[in-house]
Design an enzyme around this catalytic site. Structure first.
Site, mmCIF file in Angstrom:
data_model
loop_
_atom_site.group_PDB
_atom_site.id
_atom_site.type_symbol
_atom_site.label_atom_id
_atom_site.label_comp_id
_atom_site.label_asym_id
_atom_site.label_seq_id
_atom_site.Cartn_x
_atom_site.Cartn_y
_atom_site.Cartn_z
ATOM 1 N N SER A 145 -7.743 4.178 0.312
ATOM 2 C CA SER A 145 -8.136 2.852 0.808
ATOM 3 C C SER A 145 -7.841 2.761 2.301
ATOM 4 O O SER A 145 -6.915 3.428 2.798
ATOM 5 C CB SER A 145 -7.312 1.780 0.080
ATOM 6 O OG SER A 145 -7.384 0.553 0.780
ATOM 7 N N TYR A 158 0.724 -1.518 -1.947
ATOM 8 C CA TYR A 158 -0.525 -0.797 -2.221
ATOM 9 C C TYR A 158 -0.834 0.140 -1.049
ATOM 10 O O TYR A 158 -1.170 1.317 -1.251
ATOM 11 C CB TYR A 158 -1.626 -1.829 -2.424
ATOM 12 C CG TYR A 158 -3.030 -1.298 -2.563
ATOM 13 C CD1 TYR A 158 -3.447 -0.627 -3.709
ATOM 14 C CD2 TYR A 158 -3.964 -1.506 -1.545
ATOM 15 C CE1 TYR A 158 -4.761 -0.180 -3.837
ATOM 16 C CE2 TYR A 158 -5.275 -1.066 -1.670
ATOM 17 C CZ TYR A 158 -5.661 -0.402 -2.812
ATOM 18 O OH TYR A 158 -6.950 0.033 -2.939
#
Ligand SMILES: NC(=O)c1ccc[n+]([C@@H]2O[C@H](COP(=O)([O-])OP(=O)(O)OC[C@H]3O[C@@H](n4cnc5c(N)ncnc54)[C@H](OP(=O)(O)O)[C@@H]3O)[C@@H](O)[C@H]2O)c1
Length: 257
Positions: A145, A158
């Site tokens: 990501s 995350y």
């Protein structure tokens, strides 16, 4: 040219979003796929779509698993090998963001869950798959990501997990060469249910995200699936240890605008 005909691919997080698009694309290109997710109804729908798209009418192996449990990770590989006796491609796509602010008193248990799903399960599954991938001279694609490369404070744990995934990609590319190639794709915003999991209003969020991107668009799942297919197959035989960004230009946006 992308050639996945008769390749065996295990694709995690394939009951929805990027993973589902990847499973359908791989099926349409003649691959034999194993799909994994938590929700049976969604898995069954994707499985039927894969079968309909397969030029060989291959039925996917469907595995219901929750990667918060180590046993489910182990069973995922076991069920794939028991069905196909072989593995060419592993796509580590299942992932979840954190949803607790750093200052929340319960932030640490949320951090542990985020690391478990985005990092530990990937490490375990890749370790278990490695002997089969080495034998097949196969490849791994990890789905990272942009939050691994830039700061998104509300997605702090995350982002940490996806940064670890990038280093895992590079380290395993080195460790498993010359037999297995390992690469990461780095999506920016992709139109999936992921945004809903962040407790954001999808309507206003997508408009805002489109406006922020230099390309004035956000990705559709197929944009990532195409890149994953390229990195998974021999068309990218000279590429390993790469962290490949596909983010509508988010990381190169002009901060002065
Ligand atoms: N969408 C974005 O904007 C974006 C941006 C950057 C990176 N990514 C990454 O792209 C990957 C795919 O996300 P997506 O956008 O396609 O999200 P999605 O549409 O929400 O799909 C996530 C998939 O992962 C599965 N999954 C989630 N938690 C799991 C668990 N504990 N155990 C097993 N499977 C689990 C889900 O299964 P069930 O639905 O059956 O529970 C689903 O198949 C993730 O790694 C995410 O971090 C997404």
């Amino acid at each position: 040219m992308i050639d996945l005909n008769n390749k065996v691919a295990l694709i995690t997080g394939s009951s929805d979003g990027i993973g589902a698009a990847t499973a359908k694309l791989f099926s349409s290109l003649g691959a034999k796929v194993a799909i994994v997710g938590r929700k049976q109804d969604k898995l069954d729908k994707v499985a039927a779509e894969c079968e309909a798209k397969s030029p060989h009418n291959y039925k996917p192996v469907v595995i219901r698993a929750d990667f918060v449990n180590d046993e489910d990770v182990v069973r995922t590989l076991q069920e794939t090998i028991s069905a196909y006796k072989h593995l060419d491609i592993l796509i580590n796509n299942a992932g979840q963001s954190n949803n607790k602010d750093f200052l929340d008193t319960d932030a640490l248990s949320d951090y542990d869950r985020t690391q478990q799903i985005n990092v530990r399960s990937v490490v375990r599954l890749t370790q278990l798959a490695a002997p089969y991938l080495i034998e097949a001279k196969g490849s791994v694609v990890n789905v990272s990501s942009v939050s691994s490369l830039n700061t998104f404070p509300r997605m702090w744990s995350y982002g940490m997990a996806k940064s670890a995934l990038n280093m895992f990609t590079k380290t395993m590319a080195s460790r498993l060469a010359p037999n297995v190639r390992v690469n990461s794709v780095v999506p920016g915003p992709v139109r999936t249910n992921f945004v809903a999991s962040l407790n954001l209003d999808p309507k206003t969020t997508w408009d805002r995200l489109v406006d922020k991107q230099p390309l004035k668009r956000v990705a559709d799942p197929i944009d990532l699936a195409n890149l994953i297919a390229f990195l998974a197959c021999d068309a990218s035989r000279n590429t390993t240890g790469s962290i490949v960004v596909s983010d509508s230009g988010e990381l190169i946006a002009d901060p002065m605008k």
